[in-house]
Design a protein around this motif. Sequence first.
Motif, PDB file in Angstrom:
ATOM      1  N   UNK A   1       3.338 -10.852  -8.536  1.00  0.00           N
ATOM      2  CA  UNK A   1       3.120 -10.012  -7.028  1.00  0.00           C
ATOM      3  C   UNK A   1       3.982  -8.462  -7.319  1.00  0.00           C
ATOM      4  N   UNK A   2       5.010  -8.572  -7.889  1.00  0.00           N
ATOM      5  CA  UNK A   2       5.406  -7.405  -8.317  1.00  0.00           C
ATOM      6  C   UNK A   2       4.407  -6.454  -9.327  1.00  0.00           C
ATOM      7  N   UNK A   3       4.233  -7.083 -10.316  1.00  0.00           N
ATOM      8  CA  UNK A   3       3.118  -6.436 -11.383  1.00  0.00           C
ATOM      9  C   UNK A   3       2.073  -5.745 -10.359  1.00  0.00           C
ATOM     10  N   UNK A   4       1.232  -6.359  -9.574  1.00  0.00           N
ATOM     11  CA  UNK A   4       0.267  -6.013  -8.689  1.00  0.00           C
ATOM     12  C   UNK A   4       0.614  -4.895  -7.723  1.00  0.00           C
ATOM     13  N   UNK A   5       1.863  -5.037  -7.482  1.00  0.00           N
ATOM     14  CA  UNK A   5       2.287  -3.991  -6.493  1.00  0.00           C
ATOM     15  C   UNK A   5       2.590  -2.465  -7.415  1.00  0.00           C
ATOM     16  N   UNK A   6       3.155  -2.812  -8.449  1.00  0.00           N
ATOM     17  CA  UNK A   6       3.401  -1.654  -9.430  1.00  0.00           C
ATOM     18  C   UNK A   6       2.017  -1.019  -9.992  1.00  0.00           C
ATOM     19  N   UNK A   7       1.095  -1.859 -10.056  1.00  0.00           N
ATOM     20  CA  UNK A   7      -0.461  -1.453 -10.554  1.00  0.00           C
ATOM     21  C   UNK A   7      -0.953  -0.509  -9.497  1.00  0.00           C
ATOM     22  N   UNK A   8      -0.754  -1.172  -8.384  1.00  0.00           N
ATOM     23  CA  UNK A   8      -1.315  -0.593  -6.824  1.00  0.00           C
ATOM     24  C   UNK A   8      -0.990   0.803  -6.608  1.00  0.00           C
ATOM     25  N   UNK A   9       0.356   0.888  -6.938  1.00  0.00           N
ATOM     26  CA  UNK A   9       1.271   2.198  -6.620  1.00  0.00           C
ATOM     27  C   UNK A   9       0.867   3.191  -7.647  1.00  0.00           C
ATOM     28  N   UNK A  10       0.781   2.702  -9.061  1.00  0.00           N
ATOM     29  CA  UNK A  10       0.282   3.761 -10.004  1.00  0.00           C
ATOM     30  C   UNK A  10      -1.174   4.180  -9.726  1.00  0.00           C
ATOM     31  N   UNK A  11      -2.061   3.405  -9.394  1.00  0.00           N
ATOM     32  CA  UNK A  11      -3.438   3.600  -9.148  1.00  0.00           C
ATOM     33  C   UNK A  11      -3.407   4.726  -8.068  1.00  0.00           C
ATOM     34  N   UNK A  12      -2.645   4.600  -7.078  1.00  0.00           N
ATOM     35  CA  UNK A  12      -2.669   5.397  -5.787  1.00  0.00           C
ATOM     36  C   UNK A  12      -2.216   6.889  -5.874  1.00  0.00           C
ATOM     37  N   UNK A  13      -0.954   6.705  -6.997  1.00  0.00           N
ATOM     38  CA  UNK A  13      -0.531   8.138  -7.514  1.00  0.00           C
ATOM     39  C   UNK A  13      -1.552   8.946  -8.421  1.00  0.00           C
ATOM     40  N   UNK A  14      -2.243   8.186  -9.179  1.00  0.00           N
ATOM     41  CA  UNK A  14      -3.050   8.818  -9.816  1.00  0.00           C
ATOM     42  C   UNK A  14      -4.268   9.189  -9.145  1.00  0.00           C
ATOM     43  N   UNK A  15      -4.675   8.484  -7.982  1.00  0.00           N
ATOM     44  CA  UNK A  15      -5.762   8.938  -7.327  1.00  0.00           C
ATOM     45  C   UNK A  15      -5.398   9.978  -6.214  1.00  0.00           C
ATOM     46  N   UNK A  16      -4.033  10.375  -6.180  1.00  0.00           N
ATOM     47  CA  UNK A  16      -3.553  11.062  -5.238  1.00  0.00           C
ATOM     48  C   UNK A  16      -3.579  10.870  -3.842  1.00  0.00           C
ATOM     49  N   UNK A  17      -3.706   9.370  -3.533  1.00  0.00           N
ATOM     50  CA  UNK A  17      -3.918   8.673  -2.283  1.00  0.00           C
ATOM     51  C   UNK A  17      -2.543   8.299  -1.777  1.00  0.00           C
TER      52      UNK A  17
ATOM     53  N   UNK B   1       1.548  10.051  -2.094  1.00  0.00           N
ATOM     54  CA  UNK B   1       1.800   9.866  -0.379  1.00  0.00           C
ATOM     55  C   UNK B   1       0.713  10.222   0.466  1.00  0.00           C
ATOM     56  N   UNK B   2       0.456   9.349   1.230  1.00  0.00           N
ATOM     57  CA  UNK B   2      -0.405   9.897   2.389  1.00  0.00           C
ATOM     58  C   UNK B   2       0.226  10.853   3.671  1.00  0.00           C
ATOM     59  N   UNK B   3      -0.421  11.379   4.406  1.00  0.00           N
ATOM     60  CA  UNK B   3       0.055  12.141   5.611  1.00  0.00           C
ATOM     61  C   UNK B   3       1.283  11.678   6.206  1.00  0.00           C
ATOM     62  N   UNK B   4       1.090  10.088   6.209  1.00  0.00           N
ATOM     63  CA  UNK B   4       2.405   9.324   7.104  1.00  0.00           C
ATOM     64  C   UNK B   4       3.587   9.225   6.233  1.00  0.00           C
ATOM     65  N   UNK B   5       3.403   9.743   5.104  1.00  0.00           N
ATOM     66  CA  UNK B   5       4.656   9.441   3.990  1.00  0.00           C
ATOM     67  C   UNK B   5       5.430  11.044   3.920  1.00  0.00           C
TER      68      UNK B   5
END
Length: 279
Positions: A244-260, A262-266
Amino acid sequence: MSATAGKSAPMPDDIRAMKGGTPIVSLTAYTTPMAQIMDEHCDFVLVGDSVGMVLHGMQNTLGVTLEMMILHGQAVARGLKTAMLVVDMPFGSYEESPAQAFRNASRVMAETGAAAVKLEGGVAMAETIAFLVARGVPVMAHIGLTPQSINTLGGYKVQGREDKAEALLADARAVAEAGAFSVVLEKIPATLSDRVTQEIPIPTIGIGASSGCDGQILVHYDMLGLFTAFKPKFVKRYANLGEDAMAAVKAYADEVRARSFPAEEHTFADTAPAKKGAP
């Protein structure tokens, strides 16, 4: 839920009194947050020298120091309210003499607030156990596979099979007679575990032993699926938090690279939002 939930933490004599009753529940812990999670469910929590392998990347437990055990013991103590704290004595901190063992065990108890210490060895450590107990240091013994002795045991092998059973029984009797309030049985045949449990007057805590033991303990990194370098046969994974942690870290990395992210709410606006009820 632990029989001690909602009450003050048990003492070694309370654990001893659980012999033959409701099974004793225990896990290892090394940090405050994890201690807080398991506190109400465990009768005692062990700060194991397994911390060297699961948190510090060591190949075995032999490099763990007294200072490491005290540091992690202090962290775990901050997270416990209803479970008893036990701290492992690391390799080289007690084997030289009973006096050395008392000096280091008393330091562990004074600096962590632990109710007891755990040390490995049977007949060979009986004199040391008796010396500690006579001086106010409750001792949890540990026989069978003793990880600090892997170089003389030839690795992480099952202990007490065939003609070795009587020697293990002698170890169990010796630590009980010396005054240990309980004993961990690690990686020994189930039938022998049951025999030891029946023949000695103190609780047996199994890890790779038998469901007939008076209690059980596991390394929480193993049972939560956080330590995946290897999986002993005696470990049941109750979760796969590592995946679960590996999947979460991958999702985070993907979103950072896609600039999604932090979103506006963050993120924060240039001006502070108006307070509710302000004119």
